[in-house]
Each structure stands twice: as structure tokens, then as C-alpha cells.
Design a protein around this motif. Sequence first.
Motif, PDB file in Angstrom:
ATOM      1  N   HIS A 118       1.009  -1.243   0.018  1.00 17.08           N
ATOM      2  CA  HIS A 118       0.071  -0.240  -0.018  1.00 17.08           C
ATOM      3  C   HIS A 118       0.831   1.294  -0.038  1.00 17.08           C
ATOM      4  O   HIS A 118       2.003   1.266   0.585  1.00 17.08           O
ATOM      5  CB  HIS A 118      -1.090   0.182   1.243  1.00 17.08           C
ATOM      6  CG  HIS A 118      -1.593  -1.207   1.624  1.00 17.08           C
ATOM      7  ND1 HIS A 118      -2.827  -1.512   0.635  1.00 17.08           N
ATOM      8  CD2 HIS A 118      -1.609  -2.312   2.137  1.00 17.08           C
ATOM      9  CE1 HIS A 118      -3.472  -2.700   1.150  1.00 17.08           C
ATOM     10  NE2 HIS A 118      -2.534  -3.199   2.250  1.00 17.08           N
ATOM     11  N   THR A 119       0.305   2.486  -0.574  1.00 20.31           N
ATOM     12  CA  THR A 119       0.998   3.615  -0.473  1.00 20.31           C
ATOM     13  C   THR A 119       0.165   4.549   0.062  1.00 20.31           C
ATOM     14  O   THR A 119      -1.145   4.622  -0.501  1.00 20.31           O
ATOM     15  CB  THR A 119       1.414   4.153  -1.943  1.00 20.31           C
ATOM     16  OG1 THR A 119       2.358   3.193  -2.269  1.00 20.31           O
ATOM     17  CG2 THR A 119       2.148   5.462  -2.003  1.00 20.31           C
ATOM     18  N   VAL A 120       0.568   5.143   1.066  1.00 20.62           N
ATOM     19  CA  VAL A 120      -0.227   6.347   1.575  1.00 20.62           C
ATOM     20  C   VAL A 120       0.525   7.795   1.744  1.00 20.62           C
ATOM     21  O   VAL A 120       1.731   7.589   2.195  1.00 20.62           O
ATOM     22  CB  VAL A 120      -0.720   5.989   3.070  1.00 20.62           C
ATOM     23  CG1 VAL A 120      -1.433   7.002   3.820  1.00 20.62           C
ATOM     24  CG2 VAL A 120      -1.486   4.649   3.127  1.00 20.62           C
ATOM     25  N   ASN A 121      -0.177   8.946   1.287  1.00 18.82           N
ATOM     26  CA  ASN A 121       0.699   9.982   1.089  1.00 18.82           C
ATOM     27  C   ASN A 121      -0.141  10.970   2.405  1.00 18.82           C
ATOM     28  O   ASN A 121      -1.424  10.909   2.519  1.00 18.82           O
ATOM     29  CB  ASN A 121       0.102  10.739   0.090  1.00 18.82           C
ATOM     30  CG  ASN A 121       0.244  10.025  -1.213  1.00 18.82           C
ATOM     31  OD1 ASN A 121       1.551   9.992  -1.876  1.00 18.82           O
ATOM     32  ND2 ASN A 121      -0.608   9.233  -1.895  1.00 18.82           N
ATOM     33  N   ILE A 122       0.776  11.502   2.962  1.00 20.22           N
ATOM     34  CA  ILE A 122       0.504  12.083   4.257  1.00 20.22           C
ATOM     35  C   ILE A 122       0.916  13.573   4.231  1.00 20.22           C
ATOM     36  O   ILE A 122       2.087  13.940   4.171  1.00 20.22           O
ATOM     37  CB  ILE A 122       1.138  11.503   5.567  1.00 20.22           C
ATOM     38  CG1 ILE A 122       0.551  10.052   5.791  1.00 20.22           C
ATOM     39  CG2 ILE A 122       0.742  12.421   6.926  1.00 20.22           C
ATOM     40  CD1 ILE A 122       1.066   9.144   6.859  1.00 20.22           C
ATOM     41  N   PHE A 123      -0.151  14.602   4.539  1.00 21.07           N
ATOM     42  CA  PHE A 123       0.464  15.893   4.582  1.00 21.07           C
ATOM     43  C   PHE A 123       0.838  16.071   6.076  1.00 21.07           C
ATOM     44  O   PHE A 123      -0.031  15.811   6.884  1.00 21.07           O
ATOM     45  CB  PHE A 123      -0.686  16.780   4.129  1.00 21.07           C
ATOM     46  CG  PHE A 123      -0.859  17.048   2.785  1.00 21.07           C
ATOM     47  CD1 PHE A 123      -0.146  18.001   1.993  1.00 21.07           C
ATOM     48  CD2 PHE A 123      -1.652  16.243   1.870  1.00 21.07           C
ATOM     49  CE1 PHE A 123      -0.133  18.335   0.566  1.00 21.07           C
ATOM     50  CE2 PHE A 123      -1.688  16.446   0.520  1.00 21.07           C
ATOM     51  CZ  PHE A 123      -0.880  17.525  -0.257  1.00 21.07           C
ATOM     52  N   GLU A 238      -7.112  -2.897   3.434  1.00 22.52           N
ATOM     53  CA  GLU A 238      -7.540  -3.996   3.263  1.00 22.52           C
ATOM     54  C   GLU A 238      -8.890  -4.183   2.669  1.00 22.52           C
ATOM     55  O   GLU A 238      -9.495  -4.691   1.865  1.00 22.52           O
ATOM     56  CB  GLU A 238      -7.051  -5.175   4.050  1.00 22.52           C
ATOM     57  CG  GLU A 238      -5.728  -5.216   4.263  1.00 22.52           C
ATOM     58  CD  GLU A 238      -4.944  -6.094   3.251  1.00 22.52           C
ATOM     59  OE1 GLU A 238      -5.635  -6.685   2.439  1.00 22.52           O
ATOM     60  OE2 GLU A 238      -3.656  -5.838   3.182  1.00 22.52           O
ATOM     61  N   ARG A 239      -9.970  -3.296   3.509  1.00 16.28           N
ATOM     62  CA  ARG A 239     -11.180  -3.530   3.146  1.00 16.28           C
ATOM     63  C   ARG A 239     -11.440  -2.756   1.877  1.00 16.28           C
ATOM     64  O   ARG A 239     -12.254  -3.137   1.114  1.00 16.28           O
ATOM     65  CB  ARG A 239     -12.083  -2.714   4.423  1.00 16.28           C
ATOM     66  CG  ARG A 239     -12.240  -3.693   5.654  1.00 16.28           C
ATOM     67  CD  ARG A 239     -13.331  -2.997   6.404  1.00 16.28           C
ATOM     68  NE  ARG A 239     -12.946  -1.653   6.929  1.00 16.28           N
ATOM     69  CZ  ARG A 239     -12.305  -1.387   8.139  1.00 16.28           C
ATOM     70  NH1 ARG A 239     -11.971  -2.151   9.041  1.00 16.28           N
ATOM     71  NH2 ARG A 239     -12.004  -0.168   8.703  1.00 16.28           N
ATOM     72  N   LYS A 240     -10.833  -1.662   1.343  1.00 17.96           N
ATOM     73  CA  LYS A 240     -10.848  -1.034   0.327  1.00 17.96           C
ATOM     74  C   LYS A 240     -10.595  -1.956  -0.895  1.00 17.96           C
ATOM     75  O   LYS A 240     -11.341  -1.871  -1.875  1.00 17.96           O
ATOM     76  CB  LYS A 240     -10.108   0.032   0.141  1.00 17.96           C
ATOM     77  CG  LYS A 240     -10.441   1.430   0.786  1.00 17.96           C
ATOM     78  CD  LYS A 240      -9.776   2.673   0.799  1.00 17.96           C
ATOM     79  CE  LYS A 240     -10.313   4.066   1.360  1.00 17.96           C
ATOM     80  NZ  LYS A 240     -11.525   4.509   0.612  1.00 17.96           N
ATOM     81  N   ILE A 241      -9.457  -2.691  -0.736  1.00 18.56           N
ATOM     82  CA  ILE A 241      -9.032  -3.690  -1.706  1.00 18.56           C
ATOM     83  C   ILE A 241     -10.220  -4.793  -1.833  1.00 18.56           C
ATOM     84  O   ILE A 241     -10.542  -5.214  -2.971  1.00 18.56           O
ATOM     85  CB  ILE A 241      -7.810  -4.485  -1.407  1.00 18.56           C
ATOM     86  CG1 ILE A 241      -6.670  -3.206  -1.451  1.00 18.56           C
ATOM     87  CG2 ILE A 241      -7.474  -5.578  -2.252  1.00 18.56           C
ATOM     88  CD1 ILE A 241      -5.330  -3.895  -1.294  1.00 18.56           C
ATOM     89  N   ALA A 242     -10.651  -5.181  -0.758  1.00 18.15           N
ATOM     90  CA  ALA A 242     -11.825  -6.285  -0.885  1.00 18.15           C
ATOM     91  C   ALA A 242     -12.901  -5.840  -1.466  1.00 18.15           C
ATOM     92  O   ALA A 242     -13.716  -6.459  -2.321  1.00 18.15           O
ATOM     93  CB  ALA A 242     -12.267  -6.560   0.630  1.00 18.15           C
TER      94      ALA A 242
END
Length: 245
Positions: A118-123, A238-242
Motif C-alpha cells: 500500500h502507498t499512503v500520502n501524508i500531509f 485491506e477493506r478497500k481492496i476487498a
Amino acid sequence: MGRKLLGFLLTGVLVTFAFSAVGDEEKEAVRASLQKWAPGVQPQSIKAAPIPGIYEVVVEGQVFYISQDGRYAMQGQLLDLANRTNLTEERLKVMRAAAIDGLDEQNMIVFGPEQAKHTVNIFTDIDCGYCRQLHRHIDEYNELGIKIRYLAFPRAGIGSSSYDKAVEVWCAKDRHQAMTQAKAGKPVENTAKCNNPVAEQFNLGQSLGVNATPTLILEDGSTLPGLVRPQNLVNILERKIAAHP
């Protein structure tokens, strides 16, 4: 200019189902109406809402709705009750994802492997307490397969102490070490002024509606404000992927 314009708008909710294309003449009519209220504003896009005479207009990353004659305008959430979909948020997600995709990862401070799950961008803000708490768990995020890509968002604005600290981190010889030191409240040593993306990233965050830190932007453009613990974050991802295999 876009934020001043939005100050004139009412807040509300519309019920709808789908958007449709807009002809050149219709676009020009909406554009002309908009100029009466906010001269010089250049919409990024104009689309017809399914409600007759109502159009979706995007200005500086903000979505609002306006009647073709320019008499009525509103900012709010456009909902499709039949499909249980927030169409305004879906539109914003697309714009956020496109804006983030257009960035060069070399202009971010990245913690994690290139081939993460997963990749998460954080301001993030160096002086933000919750940002500091989040960074203390950076190894846990990485171990769970999450790559963290930091974007600078000094909440006090350009030229503030937090802004200067973000620049110092970027200009350090070892940005990862400098970020960890700064978020622990320690001074960053051996830094000099250099070309940096801090102001650009701050302005980008504002255009995307970021108003607090940390703000997480996921790969689909959805946002998560505030501190999200490592295991909670991976569960969300993971829920988003599912839900969208």
C-alpha cells in the motif's frame, strides 16, 4: 479567488443520479454567469448535473453547483440515494488522486520499500503532535506493507517556524534522519538553504482542502484526517481492496 467565491455560496444537499456532458454553448453561458459574481475566476471544469439547469463547477480544487442563469449557487454534498453514493466526494477523490499521481516521488520524503503493498500520502507538519505520534510508529507501518510518502504542510503557513523546519529537513544531507530528529523535537544539524518543494506542497494541500495535520490521502483519493494507528490503517486499506478487487 476560489475561496472568496465559495463564501457567497449556500450549503445544502441535492439528490441525483448521474452527470452528463455539457455543450460549448452551455459552458460559455455558465462561465459568463460565473464572471458576474467573481470576475477573473477560471473554472477547471463545468459539467451538467442531472437536475435541469444545474451545473457542477470546479474552481481551485473546490466543487460547487450553479444555475445556468447565475442566480443560484451552492456548495454541499450531491448524493445519489439510489446507489448510496456521495457524488461530490467521488469527484473530489478523482481530483485528489490525479493531483497526487502528478507528483514526482523524488520530491517527497518516503519511508518504506518501493514495492510496498500500500502507498499512503501524508500531509504533515513538523510541530504537529499527532504527526509526531504517527512518525513514532513509522517502522510498524512499513512492516505492515505500507509505504509512507510525506508531503509538507506547515499549518502556520509559508515563512512560519514550522515552514522553516520543513525546509531544514528537506535540505539535510539525510532527510530520513532529519525528519525523525525534527519530529522528536530535536534540531536538525548541518543544514543549509536549498531549492525545496515545501511551499509548493503546502499550496497543493490547500487546493485539495487539507486544513489539518496529519491528513492521509489514499491511492483512490479518499482522505483520512488525524492519527490512524498502523493496524487500523492496514485494516482500512485491506477493506478497500476487498470492496474493489
